[in-house]
Design a protein around this motif. Structure first.
Motif, PDB file in Angstrom:
ATOM      1  N   ILE A  71      44.374  39.410  41.742  1.00 14.40           N
ATOM      2  CA  ILE A  71      43.322  39.268  42.769  1.00 14.40           C
ATOM      3  C   ILE A  71      41.995  38.936  42.093  1.00 14.40           C
ATOM      4  CG2 ILE A  71      41.890  40.492  44.460  1.00 14.40           C
ATOM      5  CD1 ILE A  71      44.230  42.151  45.283  1.00 14.40           C
ATOM      6  N   PHE A  72      41.674  39.696  41.053  1.00 14.92           N
ATOM      7  CA  PHE A  72      40.387  39.499  40.366  1.00 14.92           C
ATOM      8  C   PHE A  72      40.297  38.096  39.770  1.00 14.92           C
ATOM      9  CE2 PHE A  72      40.493  44.057  40.758  1.00 14.92           C
ATOM     10  CZ  PHE A  72      39.163  44.418  40.881  1.00 14.92           C
ATOM     11  N   ARG A  73      41.443  37.618  39.221  1.00 16.85           N
ATOM     12  CA  ARG A  73      41.447  36.261  38.642  1.00 16.85           C
ATOM     13  C   ARG A  73      41.264  35.215  39.737  1.00 16.85           C
ATOM     14  NH1 ARG A  73      45.617  38.217  35.470  1.00 16.85           N
ATOM     15  NH2 ARG A  73      47.194  37.203  36.757  1.00 16.85           N
ATOM     16  N   ALA A  74      42.006  35.370  40.844  1.00 23.29           N
ATOM     17  CA  ALA A  74      41.942  34.361  41.918  1.00 23.29           C
ATOM     18  C   ALA A  74      40.530  34.251  42.490  1.00 23.29           C
ATOM     19  CB  ALA A  74      42.936  34.715  43.024  1.00 23.29           C
ATOM     20  N   ASN A 164      37.634  35.291  49.455  1.00 22.42           N
ATOM     21  CA  ASN A 164      36.675  34.258  49.053  1.00 22.42           C
ATOM     22  C   ASN A 164      36.411  34.399  47.567  1.00 22.42           C
ATOM     23  OD1 ASN A 164      35.304  36.793  50.311  1.00 22.42           O
ATOM     24  ND2 ASN A 164      33.849  36.038  48.794  1.00 22.42           N
ATOM     25  N   ARG A 165      35.831  33.349  46.949  1.00 25.73           N
ATOM     26  CA  ARG A 165      35.398  33.493  45.559  1.00 25.73           C
ATOM     27  C   ARG A 165      34.259  34.505  45.503  1.00 25.73           C
ATOM     28  NH1 ARG A 165      36.586  29.215  41.829  1.00 25.73           N
ATOM     29  NH2 ARG A 165      38.256  28.014  42.772  1.00 25.73           N
ATOM     30  N   PHE A 166      34.154  35.185  44.402  1.00 25.94           N
ATOM     31  CA  PHE A 166      33.149  36.230  44.231  1.00 25.94           C
ATOM     32  C   PHE A 166      31.731  35.698  44.528  1.00 25.94           C
ATOM     33  CE2 PHE A 166      30.237  38.767  41.554  1.00 25.94           C
ATOM     34  CZ  PHE A 166      30.447  39.982  42.161  1.00 25.94           C
ATOM     35  N   GLY A 167      30.987  36.464  45.307  1.00 26.33           N
ATOM     36  CA  GLY A 167      29.596  36.109  45.579  1.00 26.33           C
ATOM     37  C   GLY A 167      29.432  35.124  46.723  1.00 26.33           C
ATOM     38  N   VAL A 177      39.231  30.172  53.966  1.00 25.53           N
ATOM     39  CA  VAL A 177      40.070  30.691  52.877  1.00 25.53           C
ATOM     40  C   VAL A 177      40.519  29.527  52.003  1.00 25.53           C
ATOM     41  CG1 VAL A 177      42.166  31.965  52.269  1.00 25.53           C
ATOM     42  CG2 VAL A 177      40.909  32.583  54.346  1.00 25.53           C
ATOM     43  N   LEU A 178      40.977  28.455  52.641  1.00 25.60           N
ATOM     44  CA  LEU A 178      41.456  27.291  51.888  1.00 25.60           C
ATOM     45  C   LEU A 178      40.352  26.700  51.023  1.00 25.60           C
ATOM     46  CD1 LEU A 178      43.705  25.562  54.563  1.00 25.60           C
ATOM     47  CD2 LEU A 178      44.443  26.347  52.297  1.00 25.60           C
ATOM     48  N   ALA A 179      39.140  26.642  51.571  1.00 24.27           N
ATOM     49  CA  ALA A 179      38.032  26.035  50.837  1.00 24.27           C
ATOM     50  C   ALA A 179      37.796  26.751  49.511  1.00 24.27           C
ATOM     51  CB  ALA A 179      36.772  26.058  51.692  1.00 24.27           C
ATOM     52  N   ASP A 180      38.002  28.070  49.483  1.00 25.49           N
ATOM     53  CA  ASP A 180      37.731  28.847  48.267  1.00 25.49           C
ATOM     54  C   ASP A 180      38.981  29.101  47.421  1.00 25.49           C
ATOM     55  OD1 ASP A 180      35.028  29.155  48.669  1.00 25.49           O
ATOM     56  OD2 ASP A 180      35.046  31.347  48.522  1.00 25.49           O
ATOM     57  N   LEU A 181      40.145  29.261  48.033  1.00 22.62           N
ATOM     58  CA  LEU A 181      41.290  29.820  47.299  1.00 22.62           C
ATOM     59  C   LEU A 181      42.550  28.958  47.308  1.00 22.62           C
ATOM     60  CD1 LEU A 181      41.002  33.588  48.300  1.00 22.62           C
ATOM     61  CD2 LEU A 181      40.214  32.489  46.211  1.00 22.62           C
ATOM     62  N   GLN A 182      42.443  27.736  47.814  1.00 21.47           N
ATOM     63  CA  GLN A 182      43.597  26.848  47.814  1.00 21.47           C
ATOM     64  C   GLN A 182      44.166  26.709  46.396  1.00 21.47           C
ATOM     65  OE1 GLN A 182      43.820  22.211  48.566  1.00 21.47           O
ATOM     66  NE2 GLN A 182      43.113  23.318  50.337  1.00 21.47           N
ATOM     67  N   GLY A 183      45.464  26.886  46.274  1.00 26.03           N
ATOM     68  CA  GLY A 183      46.099  26.788  44.958  1.00 26.03           C
ATOM     69  C   GLY A 183      45.972  28.055  44.120  1.00 26.03           C
ATOM     70  N   ARG A 184      45.278  29.056  44.643  1.00 25.78           N
ATOM     71  CA  ARG A 184      45.083  30.305  43.879  1.00 25.78           C
ATOM     72  C   ARG A 184      45.839  31.485  44.490  1.00 25.78           C
ATOM     73  NH1 ARG A 184      40.004  31.153  40.753  1.00 25.78           N
ATOM     74  NH2 ARG A 184      39.663  29.142  39.817  1.00 25.78           N
ATOM     75  N   VAL A 185      46.446  31.270  45.660  1.00 25.31           N
ATOM     76  CA  VAL A 185      47.218  32.333  46.307  1.00 25.31           C
ATOM     77  C   VAL A 185      48.583  31.776  46.681  1.00 25.31           C
ATOM     78  CG1 VAL A 185      45.118  33.359  47.255  1.00 25.31           C
ATOM     79  CG2 VAL A 185      46.459  31.856  48.686  1.00 25.31           C
ATOM     80  N   ASP A 186      49.558  32.661  46.871  1.00 28.77           N
ATOM     81  CA  ASP A 186      50.914  32.199  47.181  1.00 28.77           C
ATOM     82  C   ASP A 186      51.045  31.815  48.649  1.00 28.77           C
ATOM     83  OD1 ASP A 186      52.208  32.700  44.550  1.00 28.77           O
ATOM     84  OD2 ASP A 186      51.480  34.727  44.959  1.00 28.77           O
ATOM     85  N   ILE A 187      50.599  32.696  49.533  1.00 29.89           N
ATOM     86  CA  ILE A 187      50.747  32.461  50.967  1.00 29.89           C
ATOM     87  C   ILE A 187      49.439  32.801  51.681  1.00 29.89           C
ATOM     88  CG2 ILE A 187      51.830  33.381  53.089  1.00 29.89           C
ATOM     89  CD1 ILE A 187      54.446  33.490  51.728  1.00 29.89           C
ATOM     90  N   ILE A 188      49.093  31.985  52.663  1.00 27.80           N
ATOM     91  CA  ILE A 188      48.017  32.354  53.590  1.00 27.80           C
ATOM     92  C   ILE A 188      48.633  32.474  54.975  1.00 27.80           C
ATOM     93  CG2 ILE A 188      45.794  31.735  54.603  1.00 27.80           C
ATOM     94  CD1 ILE A 188      45.276  29.892  52.202  1.00 27.80           C
ATOM     95  N   LEU A 189      48.451  33.634  55.607  1.00 29.39           N
ATOM     96  CA  LEU A 189      48.871  33.787  57.001  1.00 29.39           C
ATOM     97  C   LEU A 189      47.703  33.365  57.879  1.00 29.39           C
ATOM     98  CD1 LEU A 189      50.721  37.241  56.867  1.00 29.39           C
ATOM     99  CD2 LEU A 189      51.755  34.954  57.016  1.00 29.39           C
TER     100      LEU A 189
END
Ligand code: AMP
Ligand code: MG
Length: 374
Positions: A71-74, A164-167, A177-189
């Motif tokens: 989580i912290f890395r993503a 979201n990304r930190f800050g 969510v996609l704007a910040d974390l696309q490709g960094r998480v396995d699944i988005i509900l």
């Protein structure tokens, strides 16, 4: 056996990262198939973004240190900022909490499931990565049917900060969510927009008097009606080192849009007149100005919005008579102003009653100290 139909399902591939699968779920009656799939990812140590009633969360098994570190890395989140652990019911508290004070039962009756997070003594089973090595753990029981179904199906406590990304601004819909974390998480509900729109209220029960460390979806007035006495941790208007703070997420640089934000506090009409004069001045200097205000404030900025060259971008957040609307629309409005490419945002304050306090808190942090008292 045929699987229940999932309305939309697609995978997003980015160059250097994993695939992100977006699964649509019915926010009121989540379908079993996407929930089971996401729950399996959580149990296997993966990351799932999911809607809660406050904002979207980025979840991992709270008892799996490796998953929590992911989580912290993503998020690019520093390790000193602890996570909130989400449970399906109060009966699960002993899995993460050492002692359950009497006040918890009372608060649970009134506010759980719901947007209230309690800071309690940590149980040894919770990895230090969750609590930033501290002796307390923040827990809540969300009321969103998708969040509850996911936690139940996973069968583990779910550590989840905002997705979201930190800050940056917290996400209230899947596009954020996609704007910040696309490709960094396995699944988005994807369960649609989140109904409360600001994060949970964080209440510490380890101090002698219960203390609000972060105002949020449950108002100070509602807590005081149940508890009697409640302290409110003062807003950090001047930036201070994160490590010095009682509750790290209360840093003044949090929840920030890309544009420079200036918060205006005071009484109408002087408040709006001051904002209009500053918008006019900044516009003439070539800035692209965004204004975040109430629906009924639109008339004040009409002339500036009609200008030929770089007109003011006015973002209404609902009526000032309905602060639940203002809270729900706040982050979407900040995202929209960023998208519009404004260089500066002039935002008005909405007072400190009810959800107004949480709105003030987030705007004050987004302003990073740029607060003008009219
Ligand atoms: P987020 O879910 O991203 O809003 O972040 C969770 C926030 O909850 C943190 O930034 C802190 O403000 C607060 N929090 C989490 N755990 C604790 C704790 N043990 N003590 C005090 N505050 C906490
Ligand atoms: Mg956050």
């Amino acid at each position: 056996m045929q699987q229940p139909l999932v309305a939309r399902e697609f995978a997003i591939q980015t160059d250097n990262m994993q695939q992100t699968l977006v699964l649509h779920v019915n926010p009121e009656q989540p379908e079993a198939a996407p929930i089971a799939r996401a729950a399996a990812v959580l149990r296997a140590g993966g990351l799932v973004a999911f809607p809660t009633e406050t904002v979207y969360g980025l979840g991992a098994n709270a008892l799996d240190d490796n998953a929590v570190r992911a989580i912290f890395r993503a998020k690019d989140r520093p390790a000193y900022d602890p996570l909130i652990v989400h449970l399906a019911d109060a009966a699960s508290l002993p899995s993460v909490v050492r002692v359950v004070p009497d006040a918890v039962r009372l608060l649970a009756v009134h506010f759980w499931p719901g947007p209230l997070t309690l800071v309690l003594p940590r149980n040894a089973a919770v990895p230090p990565s969750v609590t930033a090595a501290g002796d307390t753990v923040a827990v809540r029981i969300p009321s969103h049917p998708v969040a509850l179904a996911l936690i139940r199906a996973a069968g583990v406590p779910v550590a989840a900060p905002s997705a979201n990304r930190f800050g940056r601004i917290s996400p209230t819909c899947v596009e954020h969510v996609l704007a910040d974390l696309q490709g960094r998480v396995d699944i988005i509900l994807d369960g649609g927009p989140t109904p409360v729109g600001v994060e949970s209220t964080v209440l510490s029960l380890v101090s002698s008097i219960p203390a609000i460390l972060r105002p949020g979806g449950v108002s100070r007035e509602a807590l005081a009606a149940v508890l009697g006495e409640v302290d409110v941790h003062q807003l950090a208007i001047t930036p201070e080192p994160e490590s010095m703070q009682i509750s790290p997420g209360t840093s003044s640089s949090h929840y920030a849009p890309r544009a420079r934000l200036i918060l205006y506090r005071g009484q109408k009409p002087a408040l709006l007149q001051a904002m209009r004069a500053e918008a006019d001045r900044l516009q003439s200097e070539g800035e692209r100005v965004g204004v975040l205000a109430a629906d009924e404030d639109a008339g004040y900025f009409a002339a500036l919005r009609e200008r030929q060259t770089s007109p003011v971008c006015f973002q209404p957040v609902g009526s000032e008579q309905c602060l639940t609307d203002v809270a729900r629309r706040l982050y979407g409005a900040l995202h929209a102003l960023d998208q519009a490419g404004v260089t500066v945002i002039l935002a008005r304050d909405f007072g400190n009653a009810g959800l107004g306090l949480a709105v003030r808190d987030r705007l004050t942090r987004a302003a990073g100290g740029r607060v003008i008292q009219v």
